[in-house]
Design an enzyme around this catalytic site. Structure first.
Site, PDB file in Angstrom:
ATOM      1  N   HIS A  18      37.415  28.697  18.902  1.00 53.00           N
ATOM      2  CA  HIS A  18      37.708  30.086  19.296  1.00 53.00           C
ATOM      3  C   HIS A  18      38.243  30.906  18.124  1.00 53.00           C
ATOM      4  O   HIS A  18      38.008  32.111  18.064  1.00 53.00           O
ATOM      5  CB  HIS A  18      38.662  30.100  20.499  1.00 53.00           C
ATOM      6  N   HIS A  41      26.672  27.915  26.690  1.00 51.12           N
ATOM      7  CA  HIS A  41      27.404  26.955  27.547  1.00 51.12           C
ATOM      8  C   HIS A  41      28.766  27.596  27.804  1.00 51.12           C
ATOM      9  O   HIS A  41      29.756  27.281  27.140  1.00 51.12           O
ATOM     10  CB  HIS A  41      27.625  25.612  26.849  1.00 51.12           C
ATOM     11  N   SER A 102      35.518  30.793  25.770  1.00 44.79           N
ATOM     12  CA  SER A 102      34.688  31.594  24.852  1.00 44.79           C
ATOM     13  C   SER A 102      34.226  32.918  25.476  1.00 44.79           C
ATOM     14  O   SER A 102      34.223  33.942  24.776  1.00 44.79           O
ATOM     15  CB  SER A 102      33.509  30.762  24.336  1.00 44.79           C
ATOM     16  N   GLU A 120      25.562  29.522  32.091  1.00 42.71           N
ATOM     17  CA  GLU A 120      26.299  28.326  32.533  1.00 42.71           C
ATOM     18  C   GLU A 120      25.456  27.627  33.600  1.00 42.71           C
ATOM     19  O   GLU A 120      25.083  28.246  34.596  1.00 42.71           O
ATOM     20  CB  GLU A 120      27.679  28.736  33.068  1.00 42.71           C
ATOM     21  N   ASP A 166      27.677  25.227  22.656  1.00 42.58           N
ATOM     22  CA  ASP A 166      28.907  24.444  22.835  1.00 42.58           C
ATOM     23  C   ASP A 166      28.695  23.433  23.960  1.00 42.58           C
ATOM     24  O   ASP A 166      29.320  23.515  25.024  1.00 42.58           O
ATOM     25  CB  ASP A 166      30.047  25.426  23.175  1.00 42.58           C
TER      26      ASP A 166
HETATM   27  C1  SAM Z   1      32.398  22.570  26.340  1.00 44.57           C
HETATM   28  S1  SAM Z   1      32.094  23.411  27.811  1.00 44.57           S
HETATM   29  C2  SAM Z   1      32.018  25.087  27.337  1.00 44.57           C
HETATM   30  C3  SAM Z   1      33.302  25.717  26.978  1.00 44.57           C
HETATM   31  C4  SAM Z   1      33.190  27.178  26.603  1.00 44.57           C
HETATM   32  N1  SAM Z   1      32.108  27.424  25.664  1.00 44.57           N
HETATM   33  C5  SAM Z   1      34.499  27.654  25.975  1.00 44.57           C
HETATM   34  O1  SAM Z   1      34.630  27.576  24.741  1.00 44.57           O
HETATM   35  O2  SAM Z   1      35.358  28.130  26.719  1.00 44.57           O
HETATM   36  C6  SAM Z   1      30.401  23.091  28.122  1.00 44.57           C
HETATM   37  C7  SAM Z   1      29.848  23.816  29.332  1.00 44.57           C
HETATM   38  O3  SAM Z   1      28.430  23.621  29.353  1.00 44.57           O
HETATM   39  C8  SAM Z   1      28.014  23.467  30.700  1.00 44.57           C
HETATM   40  N2  SAM Z   1      26.718  22.769  30.626  1.00 44.57           N
HETATM   41  C9  SAM Z   1      26.472  21.439  30.653  1.00 44.57           C
HETATM   42  N3  SAM Z   1      25.148  21.206  30.464  1.00 44.57           N
HETATM   43  C10 SAM Z   1      24.572  22.419  30.295  1.00 44.57           C
HETATM   44  C11 SAM Z   1      23.243  22.835  30.050  1.00 44.57           C
HETATM   45  N4  SAM Z   1      22.239  21.943  29.921  1.00 44.57           N
HETATM   46  N5  SAM Z   1      22.986  24.150  29.915  1.00 44.57           N
HETATM   47  C12 SAM Z   1      23.983  25.073  30.039  1.00 44.57           C
HETATM   48  N6  SAM Z   1      25.274  24.733  30.289  1.00 44.57           N
HETATM   49  C13 SAM Z   1      25.564  23.420  30.409  1.00 44.57           C
HETATM   50  C14 SAM Z   1      29.129  22.709  31.353  1.00 44.57           C
HETATM   51  O4  SAM Z   1      29.131  22.907  32.749  1.00 44.57           O
HETATM   52  C15 SAM Z   1      30.360  23.293  30.657  1.00 44.57           C
HETATM   53  O5  SAM Z   1      30.883  24.367  31.396  1.00 44.57           O
END
Ligand code: SAM
Length: 283
Positions: A18, A41, A102, A120, A166
């Site tokens: 971040h 993500h 994020s 998401e 991410d």
């Molecule tokens: C590490 S977290 C993201 C955190 C966020 N970017 C932040 O910094 O606050 C990863 C996210 O990706 C989602 N996710 C998992 N597989 C995914 C996919 N194939 N495509 C999109 N999102 C996905 C998960 O549900 C989760 O919310």
């Protein structure tokens, strides 16, 4: 999909990611022309550090908790200003309870003319996101696989902007899948800035991934890595890195100030290591 970011919100990996995200957005805001962002993500946007999930792991205490515990050196603090201000604004009474994910970091740094695509895949998390930002016309929420979202949203009509990749690293081939998304993003929009987070567990974990990134030959590609403890097989998350493809030209020097300070503050015992590496020489 078992991963829930609420267990990890505000940990050392979030702090690293971040802070870099806010630095890149600060740079994009300096030119008048509008920009767009794809958060591929996105998670749920904001996290309750006193909620059951964050309380269970307490990971945030060794991340944002430690970062805020003492004043930072002024030359570092000035670079973290946007990030620190938003944490302060979310916690006006000075008690740390709400941590910005994020989407929140990005939305708080968008101008009126900029846009954000929040993607998401988890249906409940996507619902939370859609409800949270429903009043904001700059925000659009999608529920696609991240790889599909990259293909769907790029190129941005603004011709400038940022993509954050991410992943949750729940599937074994995630780093290769991520490399394919980087390829698709650059094919569609060669000047887009990409931020890609990756975990560091055992030494050399990320070697092949970083070689794959270098093979794209985008001039000036950087990576910033923060280790908070010694990495060894089965030792759990020892740290993480963020690759920056098409970085702002100011970012390398900024990270050279930020990374050692983060390592000193977030490292366990004397173990902190913070580094910036050039993966592809600048033009
Ligand atoms: C590490 S977290 C993201 C955190 C966020 N970017 C932040 O910094 O606050 C990863 C996210 O990706 C989602 N996710 C998992 N597989 C995914 C996919 N194939 N495509 C999109 N999102 C996905 C998960 O549900 C989760 O919310």
């Amino acid at each position: 999909m078992n991963y829930r970011h609420a267990y990890h919100a505000g940990n050392h990996a979030d702090v690293l990611k971040h802070i870099i995200l806010a630095r890149v957005l600060d740079y994009l805001r300096q030119k008048e022309k509008p920009f767009a962002v794809l958060d591929a993500h996105a998670g749920i946007g904001r996290y309750d550090l006193k909620g059951a999930e964050a309380f269970k792991t307490g990971e945030w205490k060794d991340g944002i908790g430690k970062l805020l515990a003492e004043p930072l050196p002024p030359e570092v603090r000035v670079l973290l200003q946007h990030y620190l201000n938003m944490i302060h604004d979310l916690n006006p009474d000075g008690v740390l309870r709400t941590y910005p994910g994020s989407p929140e970091v990005i939305v708080r740094l968008l101008r009126r003319e900029d846009r954000i695509f929040l993607n998401e895949l988890h249906p409940q998390d996507a619902d939370v996101l859609a409800a949270r930002y429903s009043g904001d016309k700059r925000v659009r929420v999608s529920r696609l696989d991240a790889a599909v979202a990259v293909k769907a949203e790029l190129p941005f009509t603004e011709r400038r902007g940022l993509v954050l990749l991410d992943p949750a690293f729940e599937v074994p081939d995630e780093l290769n899948k991520t490399l394919r998304s980087v390829k698709h993003a650059l094919e569609r929009m060669q000047n887009v800035t990409l931020l890609i987070w990756y975990p560091l567990k055992a030494p050399d974990d990320a070697k092949d991934f970083l070689r794959g990134i270098s093979d794209f030959n985008q001039p000036g590609t950087l990576t910033a890595e923060l280790l908070v403890k010694e990495p060894f097989a089965e030792g759990g998350l020892a740290g993480s890195g963020v690759v920056i493809v098409n970085p702002p030209f100011t970012l390398r020097a900024e990270l050279e100030r930020i990374m050692p300070a983060l390592a000193r503050r977030l490292g366990l015992g004397t173990w902190g290591r913070g580094s910036v590496s050039v993966l592809t020489p600048p033009k």
